[in-house]
Design an enzyme around this catalytic site. Structure first.
Site, PDB file in Angstrom:
ATOM      1  N   SER A 228     -20.363 -22.428 -41.374  1.00 19.80           N
ATOM      2  CA  SER A 228     -20.429 -21.719 -40.102  1.00 19.80           C
ATOM      3  C   SER A 228     -21.201 -20.429 -40.320  1.00 19.80           C
ATOM      4  O   SER A 228     -22.357 -20.467 -40.741  1.00 19.80           O
ATOM      5  CB  SER A 228     -19.012 -21.474 -39.568  1.00 19.80           C
ATOM      6  OG  SER A 228     -19.052 -20.871 -38.289  1.00 19.80           O
TER       7      SER A 228
ATOM      8  N   ASP B 250     -11.912 -24.277 -40.039  1.00 21.13           N
ATOM      9  CA  ASP B 250     -12.458 -25.614 -39.821  1.00 21.13           C
ATOM     10  C   ASP B 250     -12.845 -26.215 -41.176  1.00 21.13           C
ATOM     11  O   ASP B 250     -13.423 -25.540 -42.027  1.00 21.13           O
ATOM     12  CB  ASP B 250     -13.675 -25.539 -38.904  1.00 21.13           C
ATOM     13  CG  ASP B 250     -14.104 -26.897 -38.370  1.00 21.13           C
ATOM     14  OD1 ASP B 250     -13.338 -27.872 -38.521  1.00 21.13           O
ATOM     15  OD2 ASP B 250     -15.201 -26.979 -37.780  1.00 21.13           O
TER      16      ASP B 250
ATOM     17  N   HIS C 163     -21.730 -25.047 -37.549  1.00 17.35           N
ATOM     18  CA  HIS C 163     -21.510 -24.479 -36.228  1.00 17.35           C
ATOM     19  C   HIS C 163     -22.808 -23.834 -35.770  1.00 17.35           C
ATOM     20  O   HIS C 163     -23.316 -22.931 -36.436  1.00 17.35           O
ATOM     21  CB  HIS C 163     -20.388 -23.447 -36.266  1.00 17.35           C
ATOM     22  CG  HIS C 163     -19.062 -24.015 -36.656  1.00 17.35           C
ATOM     23  ND1 HIS C 163     -17.987 -23.239 -37.036  1.00 17.35           N
ATOM     24  CD2 HIS C 163     -18.626 -25.301 -36.721  1.00 17.35           C
ATOM     25  CE1 HIS C 163     -16.956 -24.016 -37.312  1.00 17.35           C
ATOM     26  NE2 HIS C 163     -17.326 -25.275 -37.142  1.00 17.35           N
TER      27      HIS C 163
END
Length: 222
Positions: A37, A160, A64
């Site tokens: 991310s 995540d 992401h």
């Protein structure tokens, strides 16, 4: 010596203990999945730019990214690596030497159609506020490839990937986390380290050499 200390002091030549572990598994990796991310662009650049064109294990990436990001992302990575970097397409066969990026605002899933791997895209609800979700990629890869998948959790600002890492380990796969103390955003690799007994904690610059050595070692002893 702690797990984290072992990760920091790893050298590009795998220790004999690790070679024995890989040989006892008896199966070579067939897929690598990566999640990242915040700070992921730089992290992926370091890894992909240090994998040579003869690295044949396919890679699937859930990063992401902004909903409106476009072809510029795979085009950027293609300039930095000899591997084929593309946005994944629905029902696309997984090919050696390719890096598949989860498209913006889609979950990327891994499926198995007989002996062949296949990609699938989904617009299901966001998971932990994210689409693409790293957990979705990891869990589907674990179910499809079982002990023949290697998962890597890189820099990121949430947790995540930690649930997906648990599934990877439960199916016999390998989990690698970036050293949180080196990561631009340490929350994501730290959450994975807390959730599961990772196989390695590595500095960013050591990940590509480690992958190369692991894949060569397992292939030569499979």
């Amino acid at each position: 010596m702690t797990t984290l200390e072992r990760g920091r002091h790893w050298s590009p030549v795998i220790e004999s203990r690790d070679r024995k572990i890989l040989r006892t598994r008896g199966r070579s990796p067939e897929l690598i999945v990566i999640g990242c991310s915040l700070g992921g662009m730089h992290a992926l650049h370091v890894i992909l730019s240090n994998l040579t064109r003869d690295f044949c294990i396919p890679i699937a990436v859930a990063q992401h990214r902004h909903k409106k990001s476009n072809e510029a992302l795979p085009a950027y990575f293609r300039r930095e690596t000899d591997l084929q970097v593309i946005d994944a397409e629905d029902k696309q066969w997984i090919q050696p030497g390719h890096v598949y990026l989860a498209p913006a605002d889609y979950h990327l899933l891994i499926e198995r159609n007989g002996a062949r791997g296949e990609l699938s895209l989904s617009v299901d609800e966001a998971v932990r506020y994210s689409r693409p979700s790293i957990d979705v990629l990891f869990e589907s890869a674990a179910d499809a490839y079982k002990d023949r998948v290697v998962a890597i959790v890189l820099t990121g600002a949430n947790d995540d990937g930690s649930r997906g890492a648990v599934r990877i380990k439960a199916r016999g796969g390998m989990v690698i986390a970036q050293d949180p103390e080196q990561a631009e955003a340490p929350a994501m690799p730290r959450a994975t380290i807390q959730a599961v007994q990772v196989d390695r904690i590595l500095r960013l610059e050591d990940i590509a050499p480690f992958l190369t050595e692991v894949c060569q070692s397992t292939v030569s002893h499979s």
